[in-house]
Motif scaffolding. Structure first.
Motif, PDB file in Angstrom:
ATOM      1  N   ALA A  95       6.166   2.641  -7.463  1.00 25.18           N
ATOM      2  CA  ALA A  95       5.966   2.180  -6.094  1.00 25.18           C
ATOM      3  C   ALA A  95       6.042   0.664  -6.028  1.00 25.18           C
ATOM      4  O   ALA A  95       5.525  -0.037  -6.902  1.00 25.18           O
ATOM      5  CB  ALA A  95       4.607   2.647  -5.576  1.00 25.18           C
ATOM      6  N   PHE A  96       6.696   0.156  -4.974  1.00 25.86           N
ATOM      7  CA  PHE A  96       6.675  -1.286  -4.734  1.00 25.86           C
ATOM      8  C   PHE A  96       5.353  -1.689  -4.108  1.00 25.86           C
ATOM      9  O   PHE A  96       4.798  -2.739  -4.417  1.00 25.86           O
ATOM     10  CB  PHE A  96       7.835  -1.674  -3.810  1.00 25.86           C
ATOM     11  CG  PHE A  96       7.932  -3.145  -3.548  1.00 25.86           C
ATOM     12  CD1 PHE A  96       8.643  -3.965  -4.395  1.00 25.86           C
ATOM     13  CD2 PHE A  96       7.293  -3.718  -2.453  1.00 25.86           C
ATOM     14  CE1 PHE A  96       8.720  -5.341  -4.170  1.00 25.86           C
ATOM     15  CE2 PHE A  96       7.359  -5.076  -2.211  1.00 25.86           C
ATOM     16  CZ  PHE A  96       8.080  -5.890  -3.075  1.00 25.86           C
ATOM     17  N   ASP A  97       4.849  -0.822  -3.221  1.00 24.67           N
ATOM     18  CA  ASP A  97       3.565  -1.094  -2.578  1.00 24.67           C
ATOM     19  C   ASP A  97       2.992   0.220  -2.060  1.00 24.67           C
ATOM     20  O   ASP A  97       3.657   1.263  -2.061  1.00 24.67           O
ATOM     21  CB  ASP A  97       3.726  -2.104  -1.443  1.00 24.67           C
ATOM     22  CG  ASP A  97       2.451  -2.933  -1.220  1.00 24.67           C
ATOM     23  OD1 ASP A  97       1.380  -2.524  -1.716  1.00 24.67           O
ATOM     24  OD2 ASP A  97       2.549  -3.976  -0.558  1.00 24.67           O
ATOM     25  N   TYR A  98       1.761   0.140  -1.566  1.00 30.68           N
ATOM     26  CA  TYR A  98       1.003   1.320  -1.153  1.00 30.68           C
ATOM     27  C   TYR A  98       0.196   0.936   0.069  1.00 30.68           C
ATOM     28  O   TYR A  98      -0.634   0.030   0.014  1.00 30.68           O
ATOM     29  CB  TYR A  98       0.086   1.711  -2.320  1.00 30.68           C
ATOM     30  CG  TYR A  98      -0.733   2.951  -2.149  1.00 30.68           C
ATOM     31  CD1 TYR A  98      -0.313   4.168  -2.670  1.00 30.68           C
ATOM     32  CD2 TYR A  98      -1.962   2.915  -1.496  1.00 30.68           C
ATOM     33  CE1 TYR A  98      -1.082   5.311  -2.547  1.00 30.68           C
ATOM     34  CE2 TYR A  98      -2.738   4.054  -1.362  1.00 30.68           C
ATOM     35  CZ  TYR A  98      -2.293   5.252  -1.893  1.00 30.68           C
ATOM     36  OH  TYR A  98      -3.057   6.378  -1.763  1.00 30.68           O
ATOM     37  N   LEU A  99       0.478   1.583   1.204  1.00 31.20           N
ATOM     38  CA  LEU A  99      -0.203   1.253   2.451  1.00 31.20           C
ATOM     39  C   LEU A  99      -1.051   2.429   2.920  1.00 31.20           C
ATOM     40  O   LEU A  99      -0.626   3.584   2.836  1.00 31.20           O
ATOM     41  CB  LEU A  99       0.813   0.911   3.541  1.00 31.20           C
ATOM     42  CG  LEU A  99       1.715  -0.309   3.300  1.00 31.20           C
ATOM     43  CD1 LEU A  99       2.766  -0.401   4.390  1.00 31.20           C
ATOM     44  CD2 LEU A  99       0.893  -1.581   3.240  1.00 31.20           C
ATOM     45  N   LEU A 100      -2.239   2.122   3.428  1.00 30.85           N
ATOM     46  CA  LEU A 100      -3.125   3.146   3.951  1.00 30.85           C
ATOM     47  C   LEU A 100      -2.979   3.268   5.464  1.00 30.85           C
ATOM     48  O   LEU A 100      -2.836   2.266   6.169  1.00 30.85           O
ATOM     49  CB  LEU A 100      -4.581   2.819   3.602  1.00 30.85           C
ATOM     50  CG  LEU A 100      -4.994   3.009   2.135  1.00 30.85           C
ATOM     51  CD1 LEU A 100      -6.416   2.514   1.929  1.00 30.85           C
ATOM     52  CD2 LEU A 100      -4.877   4.478   1.729  1.00 30.85           C
ATOM     53  N   LYS A 101      -3.002   4.510   5.954  1.00 33.44           N
ATOM     54  CA  LYS A 101      -3.005   4.767   7.387  1.00 33.44           C
ATOM     55  C   LYS A 101      -4.435   4.690   7.915  1.00 33.44           C
ATOM     56  O   LYS A 101      -5.359   5.148   7.236  1.00 33.44           O
ATOM     57  CB  LYS A 101      -2.436   6.152   7.689  1.00 33.44           C
ATOM     58  CG  LYS A 101      -1.009   6.392   7.235  1.00 33.44           C
ATOM     59  CD  LYS A 101      -0.617   7.848   7.518  1.00 33.44           C
ATOM     60  CE  LYS A 101       0.781   8.158   7.037  1.00 33.44           C
ATOM     61  NZ  LYS A 101       1.138   9.587   7.266  1.00 33.44           N
ATOM     62  N   PRO A 102      -4.645   4.180   9.119  1.00 38.84           N
ATOM     63  CA  PRO A 102      -3.685   3.448   9.962  1.00 38.84           C
ATOM     64  C   PRO A 102      -3.338   2.115   9.327  1.00 38.84           C
ATOM     65  O   PRO A 102      -4.175   1.476   8.685  1.00 38.84           O
ATOM     66  CB  PRO A 102      -4.447   3.276  11.273  1.00 38.84           C
ATOM     67  CG  PRO A 102      -5.884   3.282  10.886  1.00 38.84           C
ATOM     68  CD  PRO A 102      -5.995   4.246   9.745  1.00 38.84           C
ATOM     69  N   ILE A 103      -2.115   1.704   9.503  1.00 41.48           N
ATOM     70  CA  ILE A 103      -1.615   0.526   8.796  1.00 41.48           C
ATOM     71  C   ILE A 103      -2.174  -0.748   9.419  1.00 41.48           C
ATOM     72  O   ILE A 103      -2.084  -0.956  10.633  1.00 41.48           O
ATOM     73  CB  ILE A 103      -0.071   0.494   8.824  1.00 41.48           C
ATOM     74  CG1 ILE A 103       0.489   1.740   8.129  1.00 41.48           C
ATOM     75  CG2 ILE A 103       0.456  -0.760   8.152  1.00 41.48           C
ATOM     76  CD1 ILE A 103       1.985   1.902   8.288  1.00 41.48           C
ATOM     77  N   ASP A 104      -2.730  -1.584   8.587  1.00 38.75           N
ATOM     78  CA  ASP A 104      -3.233  -2.888   9.035  1.00 38.75           C
ATOM     79  C   ASP A 104      -2.061  -3.850   9.220  1.00 38.75           C
ATOM     80  O   ASP A 104      -1.201  -3.975   8.340  1.00 38.75           O
ATOM     81  CB  ASP A 104      -4.213  -3.440   7.992  1.00 38.75           C
ATOM     82  CG  ASP A 104      -4.737  -4.811   8.357  1.00 38.75           C
ATOM     83  OD1 ASP A 104      -5.639  -4.900   9.200  1.00 38.75           O
ATOM     84  OD2 ASP A 104      -4.209  -5.799   7.794  1.00 38.75           O
ATOM     85  N   ASP A 105      -2.014  -4.532  10.355  1.00 40.34           N
ATOM     86  CA  ASP A 105      -0.886  -5.422  10.673  1.00 40.34           C
ATOM     87  C   ASP A 105      -0.703  -6.519   9.634  1.00 40.34           C
ATOM     88  O   ASP A 105       0.426  -6.813   9.214  1.00 40.34           O
ATOM     89  CB  ASP A 105      -1.077  -6.056  12.057  1.00 40.34           C
ATOM     90  CG  ASP A 105      -0.902  -5.064  13.185  1.00 40.34           C
ATOM     91  OD1 ASP A 105      -0.529  -3.910  12.899  1.00 40.34           O
ATOM     92  OD2 ASP A 105      -1.127  -5.430  14.347  1.00 40.34           O
ATOM     93  N   ASN A 106      -1.800  -7.143   9.217  1.00 37.55           N
ATOM     94  CA  ASN A 106      -1.703  -8.231   8.239  1.00 37.55           C
ATOM     95  C   ASN A 106      -1.247  -7.711   6.882  1.00 37.55           C
ATOM     96  O   ASN A 106      -0.456  -8.360   6.192  1.00 37.55           O
ATOM     97  CB  ASN A 106      -3.042  -8.946   8.110  1.00 37.55           C
ATOM     98  CG  ASN A 106      -3.410  -9.722   9.355  1.00 37.55           C
ATOM     99  OD1 ASN A 106      -2.541 -10.188  10.098  1.00 37.55           O
ATOM    100  ND2 ASN A 106      -4.705  -9.886   9.609  1.00 37.55           N
TER     101      ASN A 106
END
Length: 236
Positions: A95-106
């Motif tokens: 993975a290049f990155d890992y984002l959690l929902k709901p996605i934080d704008d920053n």
């Protein structure tokens, strides 16, 4: 332009990412997919540089999809999920990155900044750094000194790296990466460099394009490089 595909079984989740990318002109959403089967077909056809990939999907999960991709031609993967317990496994899947929902704008902006740094190609056109005036080549037992400005294109395959002029095809031990850095040739395909001055015609096709050189040779152009190649000559 960074091409990307959004993959999530939830329409609202896909829409959220699409909205976040609306004001990012250097990111181009080339497809949206609701399951892994659609995604594999789209990735194979469109060759995106980046995919936003949900982990929990029916039948084939995002982690399983990532394991199916060719590691030698894999897009950057940003996993998107509501559950942080998958993080370690996600990074094991490159993975290049890992984002959690709901996605934080920053947090999303930070990911895009890193992607830009990693994926934005060098501007096409003459390279003003130190150039090679000649390329050391060989043909059989003959050592050949090929003037760089006589080269029309260079390509690599399983047998090596091949240098084509208007009159001959020879071989070199130099790599495409080094030749791109040290000459004015540019990438038109993952396995091809071409001299802009050698291009006579660009024929746009369904899966990319094909260049005809001034000597009549045919050179493939992948979808990834087509837009930049057209822009180099002032085409929209």
């Amino acid at each position: 332009m960074i091409s990307c595909i959004i993959i999530d079984d939830e329409p609202y989740a896909r829409e959220e990412i699409a909205i976040l990318l609306e004001n990012e002109p250097d990111f181009d959403i080339v497809a949206q997919c609701s399951n892994a089967i659609e995604a594999i077909q789209a990735i194979t056809k469109l060759k995106p540089q980046l995919i936003f990939l949900d982990i929990q999907m029916p039948k084939i999960s995002g982690l399983e999809l990532a394991a199916m991709l060719d590691p030698d031609d894999m897009p950057r993967i940003v996993f998107v999920t509501a559950f942080d317990e998958y993080a370690i496994t996600a990074f094991e899947k490159q993975a290049f990155d890992y984002l959690l929902k709901p996605i934080d704008d920053n947090r999303f902006a930070s990911t895009l900044a890193r992607l830009r740094k990693d994926l934005t190609p060098k501007a096409l056109g003459p390279i003003i750094s130190e150039k090679l005036a000649h390329i050391p080549c060989f043909c059989g037992n003959k050592l050949k000194v090929i003037a760089t400005d006589s080269v029309q294109y260079i390509y690599s395959d399983m047998s090596g790296v091949h240098v084509a002029t208007a009159t001959e095809l020879v071989h070199t031990h130099m790599t495409l990466r080094v030749l791109e850095e040290k000459t004015s040739l540019i990438y038109c395909h993952r396995q091809y460099l071409i001299a802009p001055t050698a291009i006579a015609e660009i024929e746009v096709q369904d899966a990319g394009a094909e260049v005809t050189t001034r000597s009549g040779a045919k050179v493939p152009v992948s979808r990834r490089y087509l837009k930049q190649l057209k822009q180099l000559f002032g085409f929209q």
